[in-house]
Enzyme design. Structure first.
Site, mmCIF file in Angstrom:
data_model
loop_
_atom_site.group_PDB
_atom_site.id
_atom_site.type_symbol
_atom_site.label_atom_id
_atom_site.label_comp_id
_atom_site.label_asym_id
_atom_site.label_seq_id
_atom_site.Cartn_x
_atom_site.Cartn_y
_atom_site.Cartn_z
ATOM 1 N N GLY A 203 0.753 -1.713 -0.172
ATOM 2 C CA GLY A 203 0.216 0.337 0.005
ATOM 3 C C GLY A 203 0.433 0.807 -0.010
ATOM 4 O O GLY A 203 1.597 1.794 -0.546
ATOM 5 N N GLY A 275 -0.363 1.762 9.902
ATOM 6 C CA GLY A 275 -1.825 2.002 10.651
ATOM 7 C C GLY A 275 -2.833 0.563 9.907
ATOM 8 O O GLY A 275 -2.618 0.138 9.327
ATOM 9 N N ALA A 283 -21.157 1.730 20.508
ATOM 10 C CA ALA A 283 -21.510 0.562 21.269
ATOM 11 C C ALA A 283 -21.673 -1.574 20.870
ATOM 12 O O ALA A 283 -21.619 -1.681 21.625
ATOM 13 C CB ALA A 283 -23.801 1.056 20.339
ATOM 14 N N TYR A 338 -10.745 4.701 14.708
ATOM 15 C CA TYR A 338 -9.713 5.235 14.529
ATOM 16 C C TYR A 338 -9.609 6.883 14.081
ATOM 17 O O TYR A 338 -8.171 7.283 13.916
ATOM 18 C CB TYR A 338 -10.191 4.523 12.732
ATOM 19 C CG TYR A 338 -8.914 5.051 11.670
ATOM 20 C CD1 TYR A 338 -8.079 4.441 11.782
ATOM 21 C CD2 TYR A 338 -9.340 6.569 10.565
ATOM 22 C CE1 TYR A 338 -6.836 4.185 10.474
ATOM 23 C CE2 TYR A 338 -8.725 6.247 9.625
ATOM 24 C CZ TYR A 338 -7.184 5.407 9.491
ATOM 25 O OH TYR A 338 -6.787 5.540 7.901
HETATM 26 N N1 LIG Z 1 -5.767 3.788 2.294
HETATM 27 C C1 LIG Z 1 -6.063 5.209 2.833
HETATM 28 O O1 LIG Z 1 -7.277 5.914 1.897
HETATM 29 C C2 LIG Z 1 -5.682 5.631 3.657
HETATM 30 C C3 LIG Z 1 -6.301 7.011 4.101
HETATM 31 C C4 LIG Z 1 -6.239 7.278 4.635
HETATM 32 C C5 LIG Z 1 -5.351 7.437 5.805
HETATM 33 N N2 LIG Z 1 -4.697 6.170 5.406
HETATM 34 C C6 LIG Z 1 -3.641 5.910 6.307
HETATM 35 O O2 LIG Z 1 -2.196 5.685 5.687
HETATM 36 C C7 LIG Z 1 -1.384 3.976 6.451
HETATM 37 C C8 LIG Z 1 -1.250 3.442 5.086
HETATM 38 O O3 LIG Z 1 -2.105 2.669 4.805
HETATM 39 P P1 LIG Z 1 -2.534 1.572 3.568
HETATM 40 O O4 LIG Z 1 -4.331 1.881 3.150
HETATM 41 O O5 LIG Z 1 -1.381 1.367 2.907
HETATM 42 O O6 LIG Z 1 -3.247 0.275 4.327
HETATM 43 P P2 LIG Z 1 -2.710 -1.194 4.105
HETATM 44 O O7 LIG Z 1 -3.315 -2.218 5.354
HETATM 45 O O8 LIG Z 1 -2.523 -1.726 3.552
HETATM 46 O O9 LIG Z 1 -0.977 -1.203 4.867
HETATM 47 C C9 LIG Z 1 -0.540 -0.722 6.214
HETATM 48 C C10 LIG Z 1 0.637 -1.920 6.777
HETATM 49 O O10 LIG Z 1 1.035 -1.199 8.083
HETATM 50 C C11 LIG Z 1 1.443 -2.511 8.786
HETATM 51 N N3 LIG Z 1 1.187 -1.942 10.465
HETATM 52 C C12 LIG Z 1 -0.175 -3.127 10.373
HETATM 53 N N4 LIG Z 1 0.308 -3.050 11.993
HETATM 54 C C13 LIG Z 1 1.225 -2.630 11.929
HETATM 55 C C14 LIG Z 1 2.023 -3.027 13.442
HETATM 56 N N5 LIG Z 1 1.417 -3.576 14.234
HETATM 57 N N6 LIG Z 1 3.454 -2.802 13.354
HETATM 58 C C15 LIG Z 1 4.155 -2.927 11.832
HETATM 59 N N7 LIG Z 1 3.271 -2.181 10.770
HETATM 60 C C16 LIG Z 1 1.666 -3.217 10.762
HETATM 61 C C17 LIG Z 1 0.763 -3.901 8.095
HETATM 62 O O11 LIG Z 1 0.881 -4.912 7.901
HETATM 63 C C18 LIG Z 1 0.441 -2.974 6.736
HETATM 64 O O12 LIG Z 1 1.557 -3.427 5.554
HETATM 65 C C19 LIG Z 1 -2.393 4.170 7.343
HETATM 66 O O13 LIG Z 1 -1.793 4.665 8.314
HETATM 67 C C20 LIG Z 1 -3.815 4.247 7.414
HETATM 68 O O14 LIG Z 1 -4.432 4.852 8.660
HETATM 69 C C21 LIG Z 1 -4.862 5.224 5.219
#
Ligand SMILES: NC(=O)c1ccc[n+]([C@@H]2O[C@H](COP(=O)([O-])OP(=O)(O)OC[C@H]3O[C@@H](n4cnc5c(N)ncnc54)[C@H](O)[C@@H]3O)[C@@H](O)[C@H]2O)c1
Length: 432
Positions: A203, A275, A283, A338
């Site tokens: 991602g 994340g 609830a 979140y």
């Molecule tokens: N995709 C979206 O539209 C979007 C929108 C707003 C914010 N975000 C934020 O962007 C960031 C990346 O999102 P994404 O869509 O690529 O998510 P994703 O789920 O594709 O990737 C997240 C990565 O974080 C890793 N991860 C989770 N828990 C972990 C831990 N405890 N230790 C180490 N690694 C861990 C996962 O294994 C995964 O590879 C996140 O913080 C997400 O909240 C994403």
């Protein structure tokens, strides 16, 4: 995940139907490729007698043309509502002269200088103007307000203006960015810098690793052991290194600090991207969902940073980047956990930035909107479609859009960019 509506709207038959029914018509957004010009077309700078006219003209290679890629207006000299006439006088005649995916940038004054009510009124007017242009001009045009301290050298705006004028900011619109007077930024890329990206196996994090490596950094790609295979692929691709660690594990921050000290002796760029979501209405939300989201999204970034700073591992010139979300700005049904975690990231970044300024370390955050990743592919179809269309660009962003924004924060030229929260959301209506 493919955006079938956009493919349809761009097809021969689809174009006609979309136009007839007045449906959203997602424009093509060019993305930056290595070797592309950062400023791909003529830029018009105004006003011609403005204090920064000459400097901006030189910096941006400004020239008169029939069509413009960019319109840049220095409104820092507007000190009263009557002065806003100059804004109209500059933009009205050229409002139809932008090429597709054009760029509009207005320079204003930073908030700390807006104590005089008349000046504050005039300067806040710029915000409404820019946001409206972002919604009105269409065809992939973006519009931003850059608040710059009058003492900042015009050359110190280079990294920020180049980012905002380039295809790197394709999905950034309606944003306000503040550029400080000091320190003077240095040039160059990330060659010789060590960057850490958490959640780098896929991602947005994988895109960040690629873009930071493209810009010269050696990237430490971190993710949970369960994602080890994908993580190794990304790390190999960027010629960086993979580090398997669950950031919520006991002593995770200490293990990470020890690893970085032993391998590199420091960490120049820290991007807290890992994340998770665990959605439920409050609830119906069990404690595990609440705790896990807060632990990964907010407690881990703040704690890891505290340990890295306490150990002296982030040197002067260091960069810390948080990853928030528009859910942290607007809130979202089913996302109390979140949204709380992501709003927390915003508060943390804003408070930490001034605290670390003296050490020459910047702290900023990106707040992505709807980005096409595994996380958003999991959404129910109707919510996913709404997320894609409810923004000025009528489409979702790409992981690279968030990554490019992080690379701009990380660049040596962004030493005077700190405490900013920049939404990468195509000017989403949520929280607007
Ligand atoms: N995709 C979206 O539209 C979007 C929108 C707003 C914010 N975000 C934020 O962007 C960031 C990346 O999102 P994404 O869509 O690529 O998510 P994703 O789920 O594709 O990737 C997240 C990565 O974080 C890793 N991860 C989770 N828990 C972990 C831990 N405890 N230790 C180490 N690694 C861990 C996962 O294994 C995964 O590879 C996140 O913080 C997400 O909240 C994403």
């Amino acid at each position: 995940m493919s955006d079938r509506y956009t493919s349809f709207a761009r097809s021969g038959a689809g174009r006609a139907i979309v136009k007839r029914l007045g449906l959203p018509n997602p424009p093509k957004l060019p993305r930056f490729k290595a070797g592309d010009a950062l400023i791909p077309g003529p830029v018009l700078v105004g006003p011609s007698d403005g204090p920064r006219a000459e400097g901006l003209g030189k910096l941006l290679g400004a020239a008169e043309a029939e069509k413009y890629h960019g319109l840049v207006f220095d409104a820092t000299g507007i000190t009263s509502p009557a002065g806003l006439q100059a804004l109209y006088d500059f933009f009205h005649p050229v409002a139809r002269s932008l090429t597709p995916a054009g760029r509009v940038i207005v320079l204003g004054l930073p908030p700390q200088l807006l104590t005089d009510p008349a000046r504050a009124a005039a300067q806040q007017a710029l915000d409404g103007f820019v946001r409206s242009v972002g919604k009105e001009f269409g065809r992939g045009t973006t519009a931003q307000l850059v608040r710059v301290h009058p003492a900042a050298d015009t050359a110190a705006l280079r990294a920020t203006l180049e980012f905002l004028l380039s295809a790197k900011s394709a999905y950034v619109s309606g944003q306000t960015v503040t550029v400080d007077a000091t320190p003077a930024p240095v040039g160059g890329d990330l060659t010789g810098k060590i960057a850490l990206v958490t959640g780098a196996a896929r991602g947005i994090g994988a895109a960040m690793a690629r873009v930071l490596a493209r810009d010269g950094a050696h990237v430490v790609c971190l993710d949970v052991p369960a994602a080890g295979e994908d993580l190794a692929k990304v790390a190999n691709e960027v010629r960086g290194e993979a580090y398997q660690l669950d950031l919520t594990g006991a002593d995770a921050a200490r293990k990470l600090a020890d690893h970085l000290r032993e391998r590199h002796g420091r960490i120049d760029v820290v991007v807290h991207n890992a994340g998770i979501t665990r959605d439920k209405t409050l609830a119906n939300m069990d404690r595990t969902r609440w705790d896990s989201v807060l632990r990964v999204n907010l407690i881990a970034p703040t704690h890891v940073t505290d340990v890295l700073l306490a150990e002296g591992l982030i040197p002067a010139g260091g960069r810390i980047v948080g990853v928030a979300s528009i859910a942290g700005v607007a809130g979202n049904r089913g996302q109390t956990n979140y949204a709380a975690s992501k709003a927390g990231v915003i508060g943390w970044v804003r408070a930490l930035a001034p605290a670390l300024a003296e050490q020459g370390i910047t702290v900023n955050a990106v707040a992505p909107g709807f980005i096409e990743t595994a996380m958003t592919a999991k959404m129910p179809m109707v919510i996913r479609e709404a997320g894609r269309r409810m923004n000025s660009l009528s489409q979702g962003g790409l992981p690279v859009d968030v990554a490019e924004t992080v690379a701009w924060f990380a660049a040596p030229g962004s030493a005077n960019v700190t405490g900013n929260v920049v939404r990468v959301c195509g000017q989403s209506l949520l929280g607007a």
